[in-house]
Design an enzyme around this catalytic site. Structure first.
Site: not given
Length: 454
Positions: A88, A119, A152, A179, A212, A314, A327, A426
């Site tokens: 994928d 990837d 994945e 990978d 508004h 607006t 991460r 990515h």
């Protein structure tokens, strides 16, 4: 071995064309409209494994996208290598930034431009062609199993169920994954670790409808403004993450490890120039390599709300949204960090808005022991084909299934990536050097040779 080189040279054009065919399949796991393409890609992977010499290949359905399992068993007494990869790919947005069709592979300056080129289609397919090379030259020294999944890029939500239900099927002595990336082809490296991941989404709601901005502006809290303030509060003036308890479990790198990282080739001017930025940004007290390897991070991955169409409108929006990821480094738990992130955003919501926050997916950080037989086999293989010792580095990305494999199968993982950090993973214009693709096919058989000897 000369036989490997000869076979690969004779078939290199076919190897490349097969990869290009695989890249033409838009196997985007995150989008439901691509479900038929996911099935088609799984079927294509199955066919290529059979053609490469696998004895059996089975497509296993899951609650999501299918998993392709294949094997070539030559002798139960010999070691078994489990190759993991994924077919994928990431969504292609924003499409207007691509220089060519992401699913019509284009070759320019020796590089393949396509979604999934590096990837991970280009990288896992190296193993398929390495298997073919060893089978056709009658030189396979290990048993090989393949587990190529289709989820994945969305956090592998169904792989855990599959692994737990098929431990005997997946039984092996090591998991081999391509990978990851190298520093460069001139300075080959091996990732000895990858970071974990915690991914959440935040929804901020203000008034019960869009308003508004002239009539109501200044009287009602704007959800986009409130969300921006909350996100800005996540870092202090030193770019240190301010979420309470975020660093509690972080294992600090030793001075020796930081010294080793500092010895790796790195040109900050070249790094900045490649990214088109004048100055780099990050946590004070750490170098760029340390920030992307041994330190945890928190990033805003997407933010939206209000009017984003052509021209002006607006409007004071009713809602604003953000996708946020962290991460993680060794000893941090994705479950704990996710809880801290969710609680933080809920606790700092300003008066006048309400917050919904939920988890998308996560994964644990992983470290490979450098004294393992598998790591030594990978290092020896790279020395054979590059003529240089591999530099051990920590990767900045995440492969959520690593901890799962070790927990359920009781085996270690070794990374042999042949991508580059500049391959636009990515991002628009993802690429993979043809040289790297062939170099991986050349190197992988040596891993099996050295692992069998060990």
């Amino acid at each position: 071995m000369q036989a490997w080189k000869d076979y690969q040279e004779q078939n290199k054009d076919r190897f490349l064309n097969e990869l290009l065919e695989l890249l033409r399949i838009p196997s985007i796991s995150a989008k439901s409209e691509n479900k038929a393409h996911m099935v088609a890609c799984a079927e294509a992977v199955k066919q290529r494994l059979l053609e490469a010499g696998a004895d059996t290949v089975t497509i296993y359905p899951t609650a999501g996208h299918p998993i392709v399992y294949g094997e070539k068993m030559i002798d139960p007494s010999k070691p078994t290598v489990l190759v993991y990869g994924h077919y994928d790919v990431q969504p292609v947005d924003p499409l207007n930034l691509w220089h060519s069709d992401p699913f019509d592979p284009t070759i320019k300056d020796g590089k393949i431009f396509a979604r999934g080129a590096c990837d991970d289609k280009g990288q896992f397919y190296m193993h398929v062609k390495a298997l073919e090379t060893m089978v056709k030259t009658n030189s396979l020294t290990t048993n090989i199993k393949f587990c190529i999944e289709g989820e994945e890029e969305v956090g592998s939500p169904n792989l855990g169920t599959f692994v737990k239900a098929n431990k005997e099927l997946l039984k092996a002595d090591v998991v081999l994954i391509s990978d990851t990336a190298m520093i460069s082809m001139e300075n080959p490296s091996i990732d000895i670790g990858v970071r974990g991941l915690s991914y959440i989404e935040v929804e901020v709601t203000g008034p019960n409808r869009d308003l508004h901005s002239g009539v109501y502006g200044g009287a009602v809290a704007n959800p986009i403004t409130m969300l921006a303030k909350m996100i800005a509060s996540c870092h202090d003036e030193n770019n240190h993450i301010t979420i309470p308890g975020f660093y509690d479990d972080v294992v600090e790198a030793t001075p020796e490890e930081r010294k080793l990282m500092a010895a790796a080739p790195y040109d900050e001017k070249e790094y900045s120039s490649d990214l088109g930025v004048e100055k780099l940004w990050g946590e004070k007290g750490f170098t760029t390599n340390e920030r992307t390897g041994i330190r945890p991070t928190l990033e805003l991955n997407g933010i939206w709300g209000g009017y984003t169409g052509e021209g002006a409108k607006t409007v004071l929006p009713s809602k604003a949204f953000a996708k946020i990821s962290a991460r993680l480094v060794p000893n941090q738990s994705s479950e704990k960090i996710t809880e801290k992130l969710l609680n933080y955003f809920k606790s700092i919501a300003p008066a006048g808005v309400s917050i919904k926050a939920f988890e998308h997916h996560g994964g644990e950080p992983y470290m490979t022991p450098v004294d393992s037989k598998a790591y030594k086999a990978a290092a020896a293989a790279i020395k054979d084909t590059f003529g240089k010792d591999a530099i051990p580095v920590r990767g900045g990305g995440s492969i959520p299934i690593c901890a799962l494999f070790e927990k359920e199968l009781g085996i270690k993982i070794v990374f042999m990536g042949f991508g580059l950090d500049s391959d636009n993973l990515h991002s628009p214009n993802e690429k993979y050097d043809i040289f790297n693709f062939y170099k991986g096919i050349e190197t992988i058989p040596y891993f099996h040779k050295h692992f069998a000897e060990a």
